[in-house]
Design a protein around this motif. Structure first.
Motif, PDB file in Angstrom:
ATOM      1  N   CYS A  70      10.488  -1.571   7.865  1.00  0.00           N
ATOM      2  CA  CYS A  70       9.381  -2.637   7.904  1.00  0.00           C
ATOM      3  C   CYS A  70       8.628  -2.607   6.538  1.00  0.00           C
ATOM      4  N   ALA A  71       8.273  -1.357   6.112  1.00  0.00           N
ATOM      5  CA  ALA A  71       7.609  -1.231   4.846  1.00  0.00           C
ATOM      6  C   ALA A  71       8.452  -1.835   3.531  1.00  0.00           C
ATOM      7  N   PRO A  93       8.592   2.658  23.698  1.00  0.00           N
ATOM      8  CA  PRO A  93       8.458   3.811  22.822  1.00  0.00           C
ATOM      9  C   PRO A  93       8.050   3.670  21.359  1.00  0.00           C
ATOM     10  N   LEU A  94       8.862   2.862  20.770  1.00  0.00           N
ATOM     11  CA  LEU A  94       8.577   2.581  19.322  1.00  0.00           C
ATOM     12  C   LEU A  94       7.129   2.062  19.171  1.00  0.00           C
ATOM     13  N   ALA A  95       6.776   1.157  19.952  1.00  0.00           N
ATOM     14  CA  ALA A  95       5.288   0.483  19.723  1.00  0.00           C
ATOM     15  C   ALA A  95       4.356   1.465  19.718  1.00  0.00           C
ATOM     16  N   VAL A  96       4.612   2.540  20.875  1.00  0.00           N
ATOM     17  CA  VAL A  96       3.488   3.521  21.039  1.00  0.00           C
ATOM     18  C   VAL A  96       3.664   4.521  20.048  1.00  0.00           C
ATOM     19  N   ALA A  97       4.756   4.840  19.307  1.00  0.00           N
ATOM     20  CA  ALA A  97       4.946   5.638  18.328  1.00  0.00           C
ATOM     21  C   ALA A  97       4.291   5.010  16.881  1.00  0.00           C
ATOM     22  N   LEU A  98       4.479   3.759  16.723  1.00  0.00           N
ATOM     23  CA  LEU A  98       4.057   3.032  15.529  1.00  0.00           C
ATOM     24  C   LEU A  98       3.229   1.951  15.899  1.00  0.00           C
ATOM     25  N   PRO A  99       1.946   2.238  16.023  1.00  0.00           N
ATOM     26  CA  PRO A  99       0.914   1.129  16.518  1.00  0.00           C
ATOM     27  C   PRO A  99       0.358   0.273  15.316  1.00  0.00           C
ATOM     28  N   GLY A 100       1.000   0.600  14.115  1.00  0.00           N
ATOM     29  CA  GLY A 100       0.638  -0.164  13.025  1.00  0.00           C
ATOM     30  C   GLY A 100       1.616  -1.356  12.816  1.00  0.00           C
ATOM     31  N   VAL A 101       2.694  -1.326  13.586  1.00  0.00           N
ATOM     32  CA  VAL A 101       3.905  -2.193  13.576  1.00  0.00           C
ATOM     33  C   VAL A 101       3.861  -3.247  14.831  1.00  0.00           C
ATOM     34  N   ARG A 102       4.255  -4.561  14.219  1.00  0.00           N
ATOM     35  CA  ARG A 102       4.244  -5.473  15.486  1.00  0.00           C
ATOM     36  C   ARG A 102       5.588  -5.481  16.036  1.00  0.00           C
ATOM     37  N   GLY A 124      -2.354  -0.990  27.016  1.00  0.00           N
ATOM     38  CA  GLY A 124      -3.329  -1.592  25.727  1.00  0.00           C
ATOM     39  C   GLY A 124      -2.345  -1.666  24.644  1.00  0.00           C
ATOM     40  N   LEU A 125      -1.241  -1.999  24.757  1.00  0.00           N
ATOM     41  CA  LEU A 125      -0.368  -2.271  23.251  1.00  0.00           C
ATOM     42  C   LEU A 125      -0.741  -3.508  22.792  1.00  0.00           C
ATOM     43  N   ALA A 126      -1.494  -3.534  21.813  1.00  0.00           N
ATOM     44  CA  ALA A 126      -2.090  -4.719  21.216  1.00  0.00           C
ATOM     45  C   ALA A 126      -1.053  -5.433  20.011  1.00  0.00           C
ATOM     46  N   ASN A 127       0.026  -4.380  19.784  1.00  0.00           N
ATOM     47  CA  ASN A 127       1.040  -4.638  18.765  1.00  0.00           C
ATOM     48  C   ASN A 127       2.306  -5.041  19.274  1.00  0.00           C
TER      49      ASN A 127
END
Length: 237
Positions: A70-71, A93-102, A124-127
């Motif tokens: 992603c970077a 699980p990825l979204a939880v582990a990487l809260p800065g990634v959509r 509450g997964l805003a991403n």
């Protein structure tokens, strides 16, 4: 009791993977919700410990590589499209582990989409965005496309080529290296661009890997038609 054992297994595994402690509580709530829906709909056939190791920890084991991919897309990229999310693996699980990634979770089953939407709100997964569609109807540009237990690489790339999805990288969750080599052989010259990353999944003895394919237009926005971004010789239509 089993839930307590699974909880300690989860926390120990997350610690081994270097994931922030706050993730454990969210993932425990996710697993509890999956257990509730599983009882009625049978989404995933697995014991509580298998859910933790073979699904949650397995998904998160790819997080570092996916974050790096992603970077590479730079700021304001399209994030991750998880194709065939099912009950949420690897996307949740990825979204939880990487809260800065959509993350966009693509799933054609309306029942599973209802479950994914429920988890998104509950945790509450805003991403996270849930998209109820088949890959053939999907569109948009993404930094990374993930999938797990969906299709062999050649078939997946062929399906992707027929979609309106643009991508920079693909990160496919796969098992044994010998079987990966067979799938890569079926890709023909497209496999030249492949990188196979060994995953260290806590408490898992079986081989696990990520197969990474980069667009041949890497560094510029990926064109739609996806497999055309690779030399698609050998990719069946």
């Amino acid at each position: 009791r089993g839930a307590a054992v699974s909880g300690s297994l989860l926390r120990s595994g997350l610690d081994t993977l270097g994931i922030r402690p706050a993730a454990a509580g969210l993932l425990e709530r996710y697993l509890a919700e999956l257990d509730r829906w599983n009882a009625k709909f049978g989404f995933v056939k697995a014991t509580p410990d298998e859910l933790v190791v073979k699904h949650v920890l397995d998904s998160i084991a790819g997080a570092v590589t996916i974050a790096e991919l992603c970077a590479e897309g730079g700021a304001g990229g399209g994030g991750v499209l998880d194709v065939g999310s099912g009950a949420g693996f690897p996307g949740i699980p990825l979204a939880v582990a990487l809260p800065g990634v959509r993350f966009t979770l693509l799933e054609r089953s309306s029942r599973k989409c209802a479950f994914l939407e429920n988890c998104r709100a509950l945790l509450g997964l805003a991403n996270v965005t849930v998209l109820a569609a088949d890959l053939s109807a999907a569109m948009g540009a993404y930094d990374v496309i993930t999938f797990r237990a969906v299709a062999p690489l050649d078939r997946f790339l062929a399906d992707l080529a027929r979609s309106k999805v643009a991508w920079r990288s693909i990160a496919a969750y796969k098992g044994r290296r010998d079987r990966i080599d067979e799938e890569l052989a079926a890709l023909g010259t497209a496999a030249v661009a492949a990188e196979v990353v060994r995953l260290a999944v806590p408490f898992e003895d079986e081989e696990r890997h990520l197969v990474v394919l980069r667009s041949s237009e890497h560094g510029a926005p990926a064109g739609s038609g996806s497999a055309s971004n690779l030399d698609n010789t050998g990719v069946g239509g």
